[in-house]
Motif scaffolding. Structure first.
Motif, mmCIF file in Angstrom:
data_model
loop_
_atom_site.group_PDB
_atom_site.id
_atom_site.type_symbol
_atom_site.label_atom_id
_atom_site.label_comp_id
_atom_site.label_asym_id
_atom_site.label_seq_id
_atom_site.Cartn_x
_atom_site.Cartn_y
_atom_site.Cartn_z
ATOM 1 N N LYS A 215 0.816 -1.224 0.000
ATOM 2 C CA LYS A 215 0.000 0.000 0.000
ATOM 3 C C LYS A 215 0.844 1.266 0.000
ATOM 4 C CE LYS A 215 -4.123 1.778 2.323
ATOM 5 N NZ LYS A 215 -5.028 1.595 3.475
ATOM 6 N N ASP A 216 1.977 1.208 0.683
ATOM 7 C CA ASP A 216 2.865 2.376 0.768
ATOM 8 C C ASP A 216 3.812 2.362 -0.439
ATOM 9 O OD1 ASP A 216 4.318 4.562 1.579
ATOM 10 O OD2 ASP A 216 5.547 3.442 3.009
ATOM 11 N N LEU A 217 3.379 2.961 -1.532
ATOM 12 C CA LEU A 217 4.147 2.932 -2.775
ATOM 13 C C LEU A 217 5.388 3.817 -2.671
ATOM 14 C CD1 LEU A 217 4.505 2.222 -5.779
ATOM 15 C CD2 LEU A 217 2.995 4.141 -6.319
ATOM 16 N N ARG A 218 6.569 3.192 -2.830
ATOM 17 C CA ARG A 218 7.828 3.942 -2.843
ATOM 18 C C ARG A 218 8.664 3.456 -4.026
ATOM 19 N NH1 ARG A 218 10.591 2.053 1.230
ATOM 20 N NH2 ARG A 218 12.273 3.568 0.973
ATOM 21 N N LEU A 219 8.913 4.360 -4.982
ATOM 22 C CA LEU A 219 9.675 3.990 -6.174
ATOM 23 C C LEU A 219 11.092 3.563 -5.810
ATOM 24 C CD1 LEU A 219 8.578 6.681 -8.805
ATOM 25 C CD2 LEU A 219 7.641 4.406 -8.393
ATOM 26 N N GLU A 220 11.677 4.202 -4.787
ATOM 27 C CA GLU A 220 13.052 3.859 -4.393
ATOM 28 C C GLU A 220 13.146 2.403 -3.955
ATOM 29 O OE1 GLU A 220 11.196 6.273 -3.199
ATOM 30 O OE2 GLU A 220 12.344 8.094 -2.718
ATOM 31 N N LYS A 221 12.143 1.946 -3.206
ATOM 32 C CA LYS A 221 12.153 0.568 -2.721
ATOM 33 C C LYS A 221 12.037 -0.410 -3.890
ATOM 34 C CE LYS A 221 10.146 -3.165 -0.519
ATOM 35 N NZ LYS A 221 9.395 -4.284 -1.126
ATOM 36 N N ILE A 222 11.183 -0.087 -4.866
ATOM 37 C CA ILE A 222 11.035 -0.943 -6.050
ATOM 38 C C ILE A 222 12.358 -0.999 -6.806
ATOM 39 C CG2 ILE A 222 9.829 -1.198 -8.257
ATOM 40 C CD1 ILE A 222 7.402 0.166 -6.965
ATOM 41 N N GLN A 223 13.007 0.165 -6.964
ATOM 42 C CA GLN A 223 14.289 0.209 -7.675
ATOM 43 C C GLN A 223 15.363 -0.606 -6.961
ATOM 44 O OE1 GLN A 223 14.679 4.517 -7.899
ATOM 45 N NE2 GLN A 223 14.293 4.475 -10.108
ATOM 46 N N GLU A 224 15.387 -0.544 -5.632
ATOM 47 C CA GLU A 224 16.389 -1.305 -4.869
ATOM 48 C C GLU A 224 16.199 -2.806 -5.061
ATOM 49 O OE1 GLU A 224 16.409 -0.135 -0.801
ATOM 50 O OE2 GLU A 224 16.844 1.981 -1.249
ATOM 51 N N TRP A 266 -1.594 -1.101 -5.116
ATOM 52 C CA TRP A 266 -2.814 -0.404 -4.689
ATOM 53 C C TRP A 266 -3.131 0.806 -5.559
ATOM 54 C CZ3 TRP A 266 -5.794 -1.523 -0.121
ATOM 55 C CH2 TRP A 266 -5.381 -2.679 0.540
ATOM 56 N N GLU A 267 -2.178 1.221 -6.350
ATOM 57 C CA GLU A 267 -2.380 2.348 -7.253
ATOM 58 C C GLU A 267 -1.421 2.206 -8.428
ATOM 59 O OE1 GLU A 267 -0.414 6.103 -5.727
ATOM 60 O OE2 GLU A 267 -0.516 4.941 -3.854
ATOM 61 N N ARG A 268 -1.542 3.075 -9.408
ATOM 62 C CA ARG A 268 -0.700 2.974 -10.594
ATOM 63 C C ARG A 268 0.776 3.141 -10.229
ATOM 64 N NH1 ARG A 268 1.509 6.651 -14.373
ATOM 65 N NH2 ARG A 268 1.835 5.671 -16.405
ATOM 66 N N VAL A 269 1.606 2.242 -10.766
ATOM 67 C CA VAL A 269 3.054 2.359 -10.635
ATOM 68 C C VAL A 269 3.588 2.864 -11.970
ATOM 69 C CG1 VAL A 269 5.228 1.134 -10.258
ATOM 70 C CG2 VAL A 269 3.187 0.478 -8.959
ATOM 71 N N ASP A 270 4.253 4.010 -11.960
ATOM 72 C CA ASP A 270 4.821 4.568 -13.187
ATOM 73 C C ASP A 270 6.094 3.798 -13.521
ATOM 74 O OD1 ASP A 270 5.980 6.078 -15.218
ATOM 75 O OD2 ASP A 270 5.125 7.947 -14.464
ATOM 76 N N ASP A 296 -9.721 -1.123 -11.073
ATOM 77 C CA ASP A 296 -9.318 0.188 -11.604
ATOM 78 C C ASP A 296 -7.822 0.243 -11.883
ATOM 79 O OD1 ASP A 296 -11.867 1.010 -11.417
ATOM 80 O OD2 ASP A 296 -11.562 2.506 -9.860
ATOM 81 N N VAL A 297 -7.046 -0.416 -11.041
ATOM 82 C CA VAL A 297 -5.596 -0.400 -11.213
ATOM 83 C C VAL A 297 -5.213 -1.064 -12.530
ATOM 84 C CG1 VAL A 297 -3.399 -1.219 -10.262
ATOM 85 C CG2 VAL A 297 -5.144 -0.275 -8.743
ATOM 86 N N CYS A 298 -5.964 -2.096 -12.923
ATOM 87 C CA CYS A 298 -5.706 -2.734 -14.224
ATOM 88 C C CYS A 298 -5.865 -1.721 -15.346
ATOM 89 C CB CYS A 298 -6.658 -3.910 -14.433
ATOM 90 S SG CYS A 298 -6.385 -5.296 -13.306
ATOM 91 N N GLY A 299 -6.864 -0.847 -15.202
ATOM 92 C CA GLY A 299 -7.055 0.190 -16.219
ATOM 93 C C GLY A 299 -5.936 1.213 -16.208
ATOM 94 N N SER A 300 -5.561 1.680 -15.022
ATOM 95 C CA SER A 300 -4.531 2.726 -14.947
ATOM 96 C C SER A 300 -3.154 2.190 -15.338
ATOM 97 C CB SER A 300 -4.476 3.327 -13.539
ATOM 98 O OG SER A 300 -4.087 2.358 -12.584
ATOM 99 N N MET A 301 -2.949 0.872 -15.203
ATOM 100 C CA MET A 301 -1.685 0.262 -15.620
ATOM 101 C C MET A 301 -1.701 -0.121 -17.103
ATOM 102 S SD MET A 301 0.534 0.141 -13.115
ATOM 103 C CE MET A 301 1.683 -1.150 -13.564
ATOM 104 N N GLU A 302 -2.832 0.132 -17.763
ATOM 105 C CA GLU A 302 -2.978 -0.110 -19.207
ATOM 106 C C GLU A 302 -2.629 -1.555 -19.569
ATOM 107 O OE1 GLU A 302 -1.444 3.101 -21.785
ATOM 108 O OE2 GLU A 302 -1.026 4.205 -19.938
ATOM 109 N N VAL A 303 -3.292 -2.488 -18.889
ATOM 110 C CA VAL A 303 -2.987 -3.900 -19.098
ATOM 111 C C VAL A 303 -3.427 -4.355 -20.488
ATOM 112 C CG1 VAL A 303 -3.167 -4.458 -16.656
ATOM 113 C CG2 VAL A 303 -5.186 -4.676 -18.101
ATOM 114 N N ASP A 304 -2.729 -5.350 -20.997
ATOM 115 C CA ASP A 304 -3.142 -5.997 -22.239
ATOM 116 C C ASP A 304 -4.101 -7.149 -21.954
ATOM 117 O OD1 ASP A 304 -1.387 -4.468 -24.038
ATOM 118 O OD2 ASP A 304 0.214 -5.457 -22.947
ATOM 119 N N ARG A 305 -3.923 -7.788 -20.791
ATOM 120 C CA ARG A 305 -4.838 -8.840 -20.363
ATOM 121 C C ARG A 305 -5.044 -8.714 -18.863
ATOM 122 N NH1 ARG A 305 -5.241 -13.722 -23.042
ATOM 123 N NH2 ARG A 305 -6.777 -14.212 -21.436
#
Length: 899
Positions: A215-224, A266-270, A296-305
Motif C-alpha cells: 500500500k505504501d508505494l515507494r519507487l526507491e524501494k522498487i528500484q532497490e 494499490w495504485e498505478r506504478v509509473d 481500476d488499477v488494471c485500467g490505470s496500468m494499461e494492461v493488455d490482459r
C-alpha cells in the motif's frame, strides 16, 4: 654356424627371462617399502585434498560454484583413497608370506600380483598430488532465472488459472498482465507459483524479478529490489537519485528478456519512472505481471490482459479445507465430514479463511467440538480460529483504502442484509439517502453518487455485481464488516446484526440501548412485545419476518430513527404510535406486505423522503392528504400498489377513481423526483402524461386498465417518460393495440429507440391485443412477460412496418433480452419473423402456446446457446427447425415442464 647361432639365441632368451624374473621379483622385494611409501603419500594426498576443499567451501559460501576439474579431482582422490586403504589393510597379510629375507615368497604369484597393485596405486597417488595444485578452485555461478519463493505445496483451484496466465506469458503478445481480486483470494499464491514455474520450465527469459509493492508505494524501494536482482548494488548506487537509478535500470534491462512480477499494487506504478523498458510493439519480449485488489488499477496500468482471481468453487473449497484439516480428523467421527462441509460453506470459498479455519480445526476430533465451532462462526466470527487476528486485518486494508468516510459508511451498511442476499441497488441507495449519507443532494445527484459508490465497492472487490441492478456481499467480507462495526469501530458505528440468524425471538431490548443500526431481517420472529429505548438508533431492519406482530407504542422511544424497513412482513399491521417518529423518520418501507390500510397518524411523518409501498396488492386505503402532507417526499414507490383492491377503494382514499385523486396530491409535491405508479384508469394515465413534472419522475408504471380502456393507446406518448424502467399492463380487456407512429419517430428523432431506459415489460390479460410491436423501440429490454393475452398472434409484427420501410434497417429487437416468458397465448404464431442472435438471453419459457411452432433461432444462435428453453415435451416435439443440426444443438438447452 648353426650351433653358434643356437647359443646366441639361447643367451638372449636367458637375459630376457632373467630381466623379467628380476622385475617381477622386485614387486615382491620392494613390497614393504612400497606399502610404507603408499601410506605416507596417501596422507600427503589427503592433506592436499583438505586444503583444496577448504578453499572450495569458502568460495561456495560466497555463492560461487566449484570448477568441474576440481570436482573430478576430488572424486578421483576419494576413489583412490578407498582402494589404497584396502591395500594397506591387506599388506600385513602379504608381508607374512615373504621369505629369504623378503626376496622370495611362499606364494610367489600372489605376492607378485599384490606388489604390482601397490606399486601402481603409489604412482596414482603421486600423480594426484602433482595434479592437485589449483590456482582457482571456483568461479561465479550463473544467476538462476528466478529466485525460488516459499509457497503452499499445491495450488487447489488455481491450476487452470496458472496455466492460462503461463500461456499468456510464454505464448501470447500481451505485455502487461493484471491479476485482480479480493483480499485473501489467492493472488499472491498464484503469482508465487508463476515465479517458481520459471525454475521448472525452460523459457527464453533472462531473468524474473519479484517486487512486493504494498500500500505504501515507494519507487526507491522498487528500484532497490530490482537492482539487487540485476547486479546494481553498492553504496554508490544506493546514493543515486530516483532518476539516475531509473537510467541504470533501463540500460541493464533494455537488452534483456525479463519478467517483472509486482505483488500487491494499490495504485498505478509509473514503470517509466522506475526505469522499466515498457512492454509493447517495440518490446514484445518482456512482460510485467502484477496483483491488485482493484480492477481500476488494471485500467490505470494499461494492461493488455486481466484475470480475475475469484473465490474457489464448492468442490475446490472442500478439497483445500480437507487438506488443511487432515483425513485423520475428518474420519475420527462419522458426523464430522457433514459438519466440516457446513464450516466450508461459511468460508464462502475464500482460501485465506479456509486455510486459517482448517488449520484451527485439524485436531478437533469430537463432533461436539465442530458443532460449537459452527455456533461460534455464526455468532462471533472474529473470536473464532484467529480470524480477527489473521484474516480480517488483511481484508480491512481494502476498507481503509476507500477514499472517504461516506464510502466506508456505505460499505458497512451492506452488512445489515443477510448472507448471500441479492441487494437491489436502488433499494440500497434509498437507504443511504434516508440515512443522510449524501447530505441534501437532489435525487439525480444521489443516484449518480450512489451508483458511483457501488461501482467503487465492486471495483475494490468488496461487493460482487450479481446483475445490472443487484449486488451481493461475500460472506467473509460481510463478517469482516460486522467485525469492524461491532468491535474495531464500535464507538463510532455500533451495529447489532442478527439478519438471517434463524431467530424465533428478538434479542433482549436492553442490548439495543446504544445501538445505531440494528438488523433483525429474515428471521422467524413473530412478536415484538417489549418497548425498547434506543436514543441513538438510526436504522432498523425488520424485513422478512413473515408473521411479525409489533406492539403498540413500540417506536415511541426511538427519537433518532431515520430508516425503517418492514418489507415482506406478510401479515404486517402498523402499530399505534408511528407518529412518534414524525420528526426523524426519512424512509419507510412496507413493500411486499398484505397491509390493507395505512393509519391516519402517518400524516404526521412530515420528514419522510422515501416511501415504499411496492407490491402491496391488498392496500385499499391511503388516507387523503397523507401523501401531500409529506411535503419533503422525494421517492414514492407505488408499483402494483392496491392492484387487487382498486374497485374497493373508498372515497376517503387517494386510490379512489383509479388513482386520479392520488395524482392531484402528487402534483403538489415540490421535491418529488422518483415515482413508481399504479393507475386504474385510462383517464388517470392521460393526466399523468399531460404533466411534465410527473413524466420526468416516473420509473415504473403499472396500468390496470379496466372499464374505460381505449381500444388503441398511443404508446408514442410514453416516449417522454425518459426514465421509465418497468411497464406492466394488466386486465386491459378492450386494448387492441399499443400504437407507435414510426414514421413520425424517424422524422423527429432520426432513430427509433424512444424507450432506452425500459428494462422490464409485462402484459397480462389484455385479451384483444394482437401484438407488442412497440417493443422494437426498447433496445435495452431485459425481461418480457406476455401472459393470458388470448388474441395475441405475433410478439413483433412485420406487417406494422409495411408502410415504413426506413424502419426495417433499425430493427434488431431483443439484443439485450435475458428473460422471455410466454404463457397461455393460444393464438401466438410468431415471436419474430427471422432468427435473432440473443446474445444475452438466459431463459425462454413457453406454456400453453400450442400454435407457436417456430422459435427465432438458427445455427448462428446455436453457437452460444448458453440459455435455457422451458416448455412441455409435446410442444417441443412439434417445433420446426432450420435443420436437424440446429434442433440437436438446442435439445441440450431444453428443460421439460410437467403438465
Amino acid at each position: 654356424m648353426c650351433s653358434i647361432f643356437q647359443i646366441t639365441c639361447d643367451g638372449a632368451f636367458f637375459n630376457r627371462c632373467l630381466d623379467c624374473f628380476l622385475g617381477k621379483a622386485a614387486y615382491i622385494r620392494n613390497l614393504q617399502d612400497n606399502l610404507d611409501a603408499l601410506e605416507t603419500e596417501l596422507g600427503n594426498l589427503i592433506a592436499r585434498k583438505n586444503d583444496v576443499m577448504r578453499r572450495v567451501d569458502d568460495a561456495e559460501r560466497q555463492q560461487m560454484r566449484r570448477l568441474d576439474g576440481v570436482q573430478v579431482w576430488v572424486s578421483r582422490v576419494d576413489d583412490v583413497k578407498t582402494e589404497a586403504d584396502e591395500l594397506i589393510t591387506d599388506g600385513s597379510r602379504e608381508i607374512e608370506k615373504l621369505c629369504v629375507g623378503g626376496y622370495c615368497s611362499k606364494n610367489c604369484m600372489s605376492s607378485y600380483k599384490f606388489g604390482k597393485k601397490v606399486a601402481k596405486k603409489l604412482r596414482d597417488v603421486r600423480t594426484l598430488i602433482s595434479e592437485g595444485v589449483f590456482e582457482v578452485v571456483a568461479d561465479r555461478a550463473p544467476e538462476s532465472v528466478a529466485d525460488e519463493r516459499p509457497t503452499e505445496r499445491t495450488v487447489v483451484g488455481l491450476q487452470s488459472q496458472l496455466e492460462q496466465v503461463w500461456r499468456c506469458l510464454v505464448e501470447e503478445s500481451a505485455g502487461i498482465i493484471g491479476l485482480y481480486g479480493m483480499g485473501g483470494v489467492g493472488k499472491t499464491t498464484l503469482l508465487t507459483h508463476i515465479n517458481n514455474k520459471f525454475l521448472e520450465s525452460p523459457t527464453n527469459f533472462d531473468c524474473v524479478i519479484w517486487v512486493v509493492v504494498s500500500k505504501d508505494l515507494r519507487l526507491e524501494k522498487i528500484q532497490e529490489d530490482i537492482g539487487k536482482k540485476i547486479g546494481l548494488v553498492g553504496d554508490s548506487w544506493k546514493s543515486k537519485s530516483v532518476e539516475e537509478k531509473a537510467v541504470d535500470i533501463f540500460r541493464s534491462l533494455r537488452e534483456k528478456r525479463f519478467v517483472l512480477l509486482l505483488d500487491d499494487i494499490w495504485e498505478r506504478v509509473d514503470l517509466t519512472k522506475v526505469g522499466i523498458p515498457l512492454p509493447g510493439p517495440k518490446n514484445t519480449t518482456s512482460k510485467v505481471v502484477f496483483t491488485t485488489r482493484f480492477i481500476d488499477v488494471c485500467g490505470s496500468m494499461e494492461v493488455d490482459r486481466k484475470f480475475q482471481v475469484a473465490c474457489l468453487s464448492e468442490k475446490d473449497a472442500w478439497e483445500l479445507f480437507r487438506e488443511k484439516v487432515g483425513e485423520e480428523t475428518l474420519q475420527s467421527h462419522h458426523d464430522i465430514v457433514e459438519l466440516a462441509q457446513i464450516v466450508v460453506k461459511e468460508c464462502g470459498g475464500l482460501p485465506l479463511a479456509l486455510i486459517t479455519i482448517g488449520r484451527a480445526m485439524a485436531y478437533r476430533k469430537k463432533a461436539e467440538q465442530w458443532r460449537r465451532a459452527i455456533e461460534e462462526l455464526r455468532r462471533s466470527v472474529s473470536e473464532f480460529a484467529g480470524l480477527g487476528k489473521e484474516v480480517y486485518p488483511l481484508l480491512k486494508f481494502s476498507y481503509d483504502s476507500l477514499q472517504n468516510d461516506t464510502v466506508r459508511s456505505c460499505f458497512l451498511y451492506c452488512c445489515l442484509y443477510p448472507e448471500d442476499y441479492g441487494i437491489l441497488k436502488w433499494d440500497l441507495i434509498d437507504c443511504w439517502f434516508g440515512e443522510g449519507f449524501f447530505g441534501e443532494s437532489d435525487r439525480s445527484g444521489v443516484e449518480n453518487q450512489g451508483n458511483d459508490i457501488l461501482d467503487t465497492l465492486v471495483r475494490a472487490c468488496l461487493l460482487e455485481e450479481v446483475e445490472d441492478d443487484e449486488v451481493k456481499m461475500h460472506d467473509v467480507i460481510r463478517d469482516m464488516a460486522i467485525w469492524i462495526t461491532c468491535e474495531i469501530e464500535k464507538e463510532k458505528r455500533n451495529f447489532l446484526v442478527r439478519a438471517g440468524a434463524g431467530l424465533k425471538e428478538a434479542p433482549g431490548v436492553k442490548g439495543w440501548e446504544n445501538v445505531r443500526r440494528l438488523s433483525l431481517m429474515q428471521n422467524q420472529i413473530e412478536t415484538l412485545s417489549e418497548v425498547p429505548t434506543c436514543p441513538h438508533l438510526l436504522t432498523l431492519f425488520l424485513a422478512s419476518n413473515m408473521e411479525l406482530k409489533i406492539a403498540d407504542g413500540f417506536f415511541q422511544f426511538m427519537p433518532s430513527l431515520k430508516v425503517l424497513k418492514m418489507s415482506n412482513c406478510w401479515n404486517l399491521k402498523l402499530p399505534v404510535g408511528m407518529s412518534e417518529l414524525g420528526s426523524s423518520l426519512e424512509l419507510l418501507d412496507i413493500s411486499r406486505t398484505q397491509i390493507q390500510e395505512l393509519p391516519e397518524e402517518l400524516k404526521l411523518l412530515v420528514n419522510l423522503k422515501c416511501l415504499n409501498l411496492r407490491l402491496t396488492s391488498q392496500l385499499r386505503k391511503i388516507p387523503r392528504q397523507l401523501i401531500s402532507n409529506s411535503s419533503r417526499l422525494r421517492v414514492l414507490r407505488m408499483f402494483a400498489t392496491g392492484y387487487d383492491r382498486f374497485h374497493e377503494a373508498s372515497e376517503d382514499s387517494v386510490l379512489f377513481g383509479g388513482g386520479e385523486v392520488l395524482i392531484q396530491e402528487l402534483l403538489g409535491l415540490k421535491y418529488l423526483e422518483v415515482l413508481e405508479l399504479t393507475l386504474g384508469s385510462y383517464h388517470a394515465l392521460q393526466i399523468v402524461l399531460s404533466s411534465n413534472k410527473l413524466k420526468s419522475c416516473i420509473r415504473s408504471l403499472y396500468l390496470q386498465l379496466t372499464g374505460d380502456t381505449a381500444s388503441i393507446i398511443d404508446a408514442t406518448a410514453f416516449a417522454d417518460l425518459n426514465h421509465l424502467n418497468q411497464l406492466w399492463i394488466d386486465r386491459a380487456k378492450e386494448l387492441e393495440e399499443l400504437k407507435i407512429d414510426y414514421t413520425e419517430i424517424v422524422r423527429k428523432r432520426r432513430e427509433p429507440f424512444v424507450f432506452r431506459s425500459l428494462h422490464r415489460v409485462s402484459m397480462y390479460r389484455c385479451h384483444k391485443l394482437k401484438d407488442s410491436t412497440f417493443l422494437v423501440c426498447a433496445p435495452n429490454l431485459k425481461s418480457l412477460d406476455l401472459s393470458y393475452c388470448s388474441s395475441m398472434e405475433e410478439v413483433i409484427s412485420v406487417g406494422k412496418f409495411a408502410e415504413t420501410p426506413e424502419m426495417m434497417g433499425h430493427i434488431s429487437p431483443f439484443e439485450n433480452l435475458q428473460m422471455l416468458d410466454l404463457e397461455d397465448l393460444p393464438h401466438l404464431k410468431s415471436i419474430f419473423w427471422k432468427p435473432l442472435p440473443f446474445t444475452h438471453l438466459k431463459e425462454i419459457s413457453v406454456g400453453y402456446c400450442r400454435n407457436l411452432r417456430k422459435l427465432p433461432l438458427n445455427s448462428n444462435s446455436a453457437k452460444e446457446r448458453k440459455f435455457v428453453i422451458r416448455g412441455k415435451e409435446d410442444w417441443w416435439n412439434r417445433l420446426q427447425w432450420e435443420d436437424e443440426a440446429t434442433q440437436i444443438a438446442f435439445r441440450s438447452c431444453f428443460q421439460s415442464l410437467f403438465d
